[in-house]
Structure formats: C-alpha cells, structure tokens
Design a protein around this motif. Structure first.
Motif, mmCIF file in Angstrom:
data_model
loop_
_atom_site.group_PDB
_atom_site.id
_atom_site.type_symbol
_atom_site.label_atom_id
_atom_site.label_comp_id
_atom_site.label_asym_id
_atom_site.label_seq_id
_atom_site.Cartn_x
_atom_site.Cartn_y
_atom_site.Cartn_z
ATOM 1 N N ILE A 78 0.816 -1.218 0.000
ATOM 2 C CA ILE A 78 0.000 0.000 0.000
ATOM 3 C C ILE A 78 0.852 1.273 0.000
ATOM 4 O O ILE A 78 0.315 2.379 0.125
ATOM 5 C CB ILE A 78 -0.952 0.019 1.218
ATOM 6 C CG1 ILE A 78 -0.152 -0.020 2.522
ATOM 7 C CG2 ILE A 78 -1.928 -1.154 1.153
ATOM 8 C CD1 ILE A 78 -1.020 0.109 3.772
ATOM 9 N N ARG A 79 2.153 1.120 -0.177
ATOM 10 C CA ARG A 79 3.037 2.289 -0.071
ATOM 11 C C ARG A 79 2.686 3.382 -1.066
ATOM 12 O O ARG A 79 2.753 4.576 -0.745
ATOM 13 C CB ARG A 79 4.492 1.856 -0.276
ATOM 14 C CG ARG A 79 5.057 1.005 0.848
ATOM 15 C CD ARG A 79 6.440 0.508 0.492
ATOM 16 N NE ARG A 79 6.404 -0.353 -0.703
ATOM 17 C CZ ARG A 79 7.493 -0.795 -1.334
ATOM 18 N NH1 ARG A 79 8.699 -0.433 -0.907
ATOM 19 N NH2 ARG A 79 7.385 -1.585 -2.385
ATOM 20 N N PHE A 80 2.339 3.009 -2.285
ATOM 21 C CA PHE A 80 2.074 3.998 -3.325
ATOM 22 C C PHE A 80 0.632 3.932 -3.820
ATOM 23 O O PHE A 80 0.336 4.364 -4.933
ATOM 24 C CB PHE A 80 3.043 3.792 -4.487
ATOM 25 C CG PHE A 80 4.490 3.729 -4.064
ATOM 26 C CD1 PHE A 80 5.148 4.872 -3.640
ATOM 27 C CD2 PHE A 80 5.189 2.531 -4.073
ATOM 28 C CE1 PHE A 80 6.473 4.827 -3.227
ATOM 29 C CE2 PHE A 80 6.516 2.471 -3.671
ATOM 30 C CZ PHE A 80 7.158 3.623 -3.245
ATOM 31 N N SER A 81 -0.248 3.388 -2.999
ATOM 32 C CA SER A 81 -1.638 3.201 -3.400
ATOM 33 C C SER A 81 -2.559 4.104 -2.586
ATOM 34 O O SER A 81 -2.373 4.283 -1.380
ATOM 35 C CB SER A 81 -2.043 1.737 -3.198
ATOM 36 O OG SER A 81 -3.417 1.558 -3.470
ATOM 37 N N LYS A 82 -3.569 4.662 -3.255
ATOM 38 C CA LYS A 82 -4.572 5.446 -2.549
ATOM 39 C C LYS A 82 -5.455 4.537 -1.696
ATOM 40 O O LYS A 82 -6.001 4.966 -0.686
ATOM 41 C CB LYS A 82 -5.420 6.224 -3.545
ATOM 42 C CG LYS A 82 -4.658 7.333 -4.278
ATOM 43 C CD LYS A 82 -5.576 8.087 -5.219
ATOM 44 C CE LYS A 82 -4.819 9.197 -5.954
ATOM 45 N NZ LYS A 82 -5.706 9.932 -6.903
ATOM 46 N N ASP A 83 -5.608 3.295 -2.134
ATOM 47 C CA ASP A 83 -6.385 2.313 -1.381
ATOM 48 C C ASP A 83 -5.485 1.733 -0.288
ATOM 49 O O ASP A 83 -4.519 1.040 -0.573
ATOM 50 C CB ASP A 83 -6.872 1.210 -2.320
ATOM 51 C CG ASP A 83 -7.680 0.133 -1.595
ATOM 52 O OD1 ASP A 83 -7.921 0.272 -0.388
ATOM 53 O OD2 ASP A 83 -8.037 -0.855 -2.255
ATOM 54 N N LYS A 84 -5.792 2.016 0.941
ATOM 55 C CA LYS A 84 -4.948 1.591 2.061
ATOM 56 C C LYS A 84 -5.448 0.304 2.725
ATOM 57 O O LYS A 84 -4.963 -0.055 3.805
ATOM 58 C CB LYS A 84 -4.854 2.703 3.102
ATOM 59 C CG LYS A 84 -4.195 3.982 2.571
ATOM 60 C CD LYS A 84 -2.788 3.716 2.023
ATOM 61 C CE LYS A 84 -2.139 4.998 1.503
ATOM 62 N NZ LYS A 84 -0.788 4.737 0.923
ATOM 63 N N ALA A 85 -6.382 -0.395 2.096
ATOM 64 C CA ALA A 85 -6.821 -1.691 2.631
ATOM 65 C C ALA A 85 -5.609 -2.620 2.658
ATOM 66 O O ALA A 85 -4.937 -2.809 1.634
ATOM 67 C CB ALA A 85 -7.924 -2.287 1.763
ATOM 68 N N PRO A 86 -5.289 -3.216 3.802
ATOM 69 C CA PRO A 86 -4.022 -3.961 3.932
ATOM 70 C C PRO A 86 -4.008 -5.342 3.287
ATOM 71 O O PRO A 86 -2.933 -5.892 3.088
ATOM 72 C CB PRO A 86 -3.838 -4.070 5.447
ATOM 73 C CG PRO A 86 -5.226 -3.997 6.003
ATOM 74 C CD PRO A 86 -5.986 -3.082 5.095
#
Length: 236
Positions: A78-86
């Motif tokens: 999730i480092r570079f994603s707007k979606d922070k779902a793990p």
C-alpha cells in the motif's frame, strides 16, 4: 486429467466465506481476530496448489518448484496506493518453473468468491521490446498464433480476453492491416472464470489442470518469442 488426491486439496465454503468476510472487514484488527480462519484457508489453498503442481507436472516440467514458490502473499503493498486496505480480496498462485518469480509466462489462478475465481495466462504488461516483437510476429507470421488462439477447444474454454487495446494503430502499421485488431493489443491475456459451485467441486483442481493444458501452447508461444530467442534487449 485426473490427479492423485493431496491432503486438504479440496476448496471449501469456509475459505470462500473467509474471503467474503475479509472484503467487509479489511483491517488488521479484524484479520488478527480471525487469524485462525485465515490459517485454515491458507492451508487449504496450499493443498489445492500442491494438487495443481502434480497435475501440471504431467505435461510441463516444474523443476525446483514448491507450493510456497507459487502462492502470492495476501498482504497488499500500500506504499504507493490510494487504497490503504491492507489485504487482498483473493488467494492467488502463479504456476510455472520456479513459481511466481519465474520471470516467464505462467499459469495464474485466482480464488475469489461470488464468481470472481479464474484461470488465466498470456501477455500482460509486456516491455516495449516484447510488445514490438509480438507485433512483428503478428505482421510476419500470424498463422502460428491464430492456430492456437482460434482453435475451437481454446476459444470455448477461454472466451474472455483481458488487457489494454490501443484506439489507434500502432506506429508503423496501417489501419487497414488485415490483423489490425491483434496489432492494437497492448496486452493479450485469456481468462476462464469459475462459479463458486465449480470451485467447491471435489475434482476442481483437475478442471484447472485441464485449463492449464489447453492454454499451454499459447504460453509456450510467448515464452519462445520473449525469452527463448537470444536477445539481450528482451527482459523483465
């Protein structure tokens, strides 16, 4: 294609239920509270992939390839994603020599409830050099490719094509080229979807193995085109 049963190789409704619940509760607190359900689903999926390996090895060598080499982590980057779902909404495996890091075209199996499970293979996110080589081959010698992907058994099992297509003609190719539809493809990935009812059948692994055997000629075609010819500019 029948394969010998492996321990815990049948997928169950409990695994699909876990993945379905994960979509609604995609956070670390819920995941840790349901860790035993994940461990059970993971063990079951490992058994299923072990059975796939046994079946695929009857028609393709898989040297030094273990189940753990094939299965993707459920954790998302999730480092570079707007979606922070793990966590991912699926369990997935790439089966080929060496597993998911083979660097070649392999068989991808994706387990996700509500009819989202599928088997797929093909050209996905090719390098510019690979795409140029694919188009050159389509331009000069399309018959070999079309003999594979237009075969009745292939088309019946893999009716869905995924991947990006150009709206215009690629540079160097005329809009009236007889194979312009193939030349416009930036990706050419074939998919067979499975219902949850299919997934839960005792012999489902054998069905997926059958699909792998059907799509193998296309994977072989791409692997030869991209990797087996000596060309130092072709790499991932």
């Amino acid at each position: 294609m029948k394969t010998k049963n492996a321990p815990n190789s049948q997928l169950t409704v409990q695994t699909l239920d876990f993945l379905r619940d994960l979509v609604q509760n995609n956070n670390r607190e819920w995941f840790q509270a349901n860790r035993n359900r994940y461990d059970s689903a993971k063990s079951e999926f490992e058994g299923f992939v072990a059975r796939l390996l046994k079946g695929i090895e009857t028609f393709q060598p898989l040297p030094n390839t273990a189940v753990k080499d094939c299965i993707f982590r459920i954790n998302r980057d999730i480092r570079f994603s707007k979606d922070k779902a793990p966590y991912k909404k699926n369990l997935a495996a790439a089966v080929g020599p060496g597993g998911r890091h083979s660097g070649r075209i392999d068989f991808y199996f994706h387990l996700q409830p509500d009819g989202e499970s599928f088997l797929g293979a093909g050209m996905w996110q090719p390098t510019p050099a690979q795409l140029a080589k694919f188009r050159q081959e389509v331009d000069y010698n399309v018959d070999e490719l079309k003999d594979i992907i237009e075969a009745p058994d292939f088309k019946a099992y893999f009716p869905e094509i995924s991947g990006e297509t150009m709206k215009t003609s690629p540079k160097g190719y005329s809009a009236d080229h007889p194979e312009i539809d193939l030349l416009r493809r930036k990706e050419l990935f074939f998919i067979h979807r499975y219902s949850d009812k299919d997934v839960l059948k005792p012999d489902f692994a054998d069905e997926v193995v059958k699909g792998c055997q059907l799509i193998k000629p296309y994977s072989d075609y791409l692997n030869y085109l991209f990797y087996d010819e000596k060309d130092e500019t072709i790499s991932l």
